[in-house]
Write a protein that holds these residues in place. Structure first.
Motif, PDB file in Angstrom:
ATOM      1  N   TYR A 126       0.730  -1.369   0.241  1.00  0.00           N
ATOM      2  CA  TYR A 126       0.160   0.086  -0.064  1.00  0.00           C
ATOM      3  C   TYR A 126       0.933   1.208   0.098  1.00  0.00           C
ATOM      4  N   ILE A 172      -4.216  -3.199   7.714  1.00  0.00           N
ATOM      5  CA  ILE A 172      -3.904  -3.832   6.459  1.00  0.00           C
ATOM      6  C   ILE A 172      -3.302  -4.929   6.742  1.00  0.00           C
ATOM      7  N   GLN A 190      -4.014   1.491  -2.335  1.00  0.00           N
ATOM      8  CA  GLN A 190      -3.124   0.853  -3.294  1.00  0.00           C
ATOM      9  C   GLN A 190      -2.941   1.767  -4.514  1.00  0.00           C
TER      10      GLN A 190
END
Length: 257
Positions: free
Chosen positions: A13, A73, A216
């Motif tokens: 990311y 995440i 992303q």
């Protein structure tokens, strides 16, 4: 096993990495100024001057918010407890090294509960409260408010309890009547609230349409180094101050009267 739990297949990311790097670069600039002041090259009041205290608050807030995003995440990618434990041990070990190094440099005000110490505790709490969902927003608000209430009570109606909460055995909670004399102080409250909000924001983004793609987003080529730096935040944190101190000591020697 979730295939995303494999670090070789888990997507990066980059926007989050770059945001974390921004906090790290800002922190390094702040510490460079602090080192200049410490060695007498540029006298500044880092303890009370709002120019510096406000910057410290913003840097730390950004850093811990990114840590919360990172936890969201990691959980979304199926991070195993083994991987979490290995990373946690790295952070806890580095926290001990910070305490040891600061003791030699600042024996009267060494760091016993700074940012890495706080993160070690907060990440454990975040890991086991991640399932609270939207309640994390409210928990974060309560965490931010608790120190204000504690200061009011410990300097007023419950002042007899102040010595216990102000002592090093409990002041890591942040529920104090006065701040301790230490070079870095990142207590559980209110800072857990910032990390909780980062965790909540990450979970919200990752579970809404288009959210993962937003996090992303591919960075421009010029910002790619920031994304790389953000992936090595712990290493950067541990190395930057010794390097900066060496540079400032050399400057102090070169320009000494």
């Amino acid at each position: 096993m979730n295939p995303l739990s494999n670090p070789s297949t888990a997507p990066r990311y980059e926007a989050v990495d770059a945001l974390r790097a921004l906090a790290m670069v800002w922190m390094a600039a702040f510490h460079f100024c602090f080192d200049l002041a410490h060695f007498g090259l540029w006298p500044q009041d880092f303890r009370t001057d709002p120019v510096w205290t406000t910057q410290r608050t913003l840097i730390l807030s950004l850093f811990l918010f990114c840590a919360g995003l990172g936890q969201a995440i990691a959980l979304h990618q199926g991070q195993s407890m083994d991987r979490f434990a290995r990373r946690w041990l790295q952070i806890a070990g580095c926290a001990l090294l910070v305490s040891l190094g600061s003791f030699f440099m600042f024996p009267r005000s060494f760091i016993y509960f700074g940012v890495l110490h706080g993160m070690a505790v907060m990440l454990l709490i975040a890991r086991f409260t991640a399932g609270w969902g939207a309640w994390l927003w409210l928990c974060g608000l309560v965490a931010l408010a608790l120190p204000v209430a504690a200061t009011h009570l410990l300097t007023g109606a419950f002042s007899e309890l102040a010595p216990a909460f102000n002592a090093r055995t409990l002041n890591w909670l942040g529920l104090v009547g006065r701040k301790p004399f230490t070079e870095d102080y990142v207590p559980l409250f209110p800072w857990l609230g910032v990390l909780w909000w980062g965790l909540a924001a990450g979970q919200w983004a990752l579970h809404r349409p288009g959210g993962p793609q937003l996090l992303q987003v591919r960075l421009p080529t010029a910002l790619q180094p920031m994304a790389v730096l953000g992936r090595w935040s712990l290493s950067f944190y541990m190395v930057h101050q010794p390097v900066l101190i060496a540079v400032v000591m050399a400057l102090a020697w070169m320009f000494k009267p």
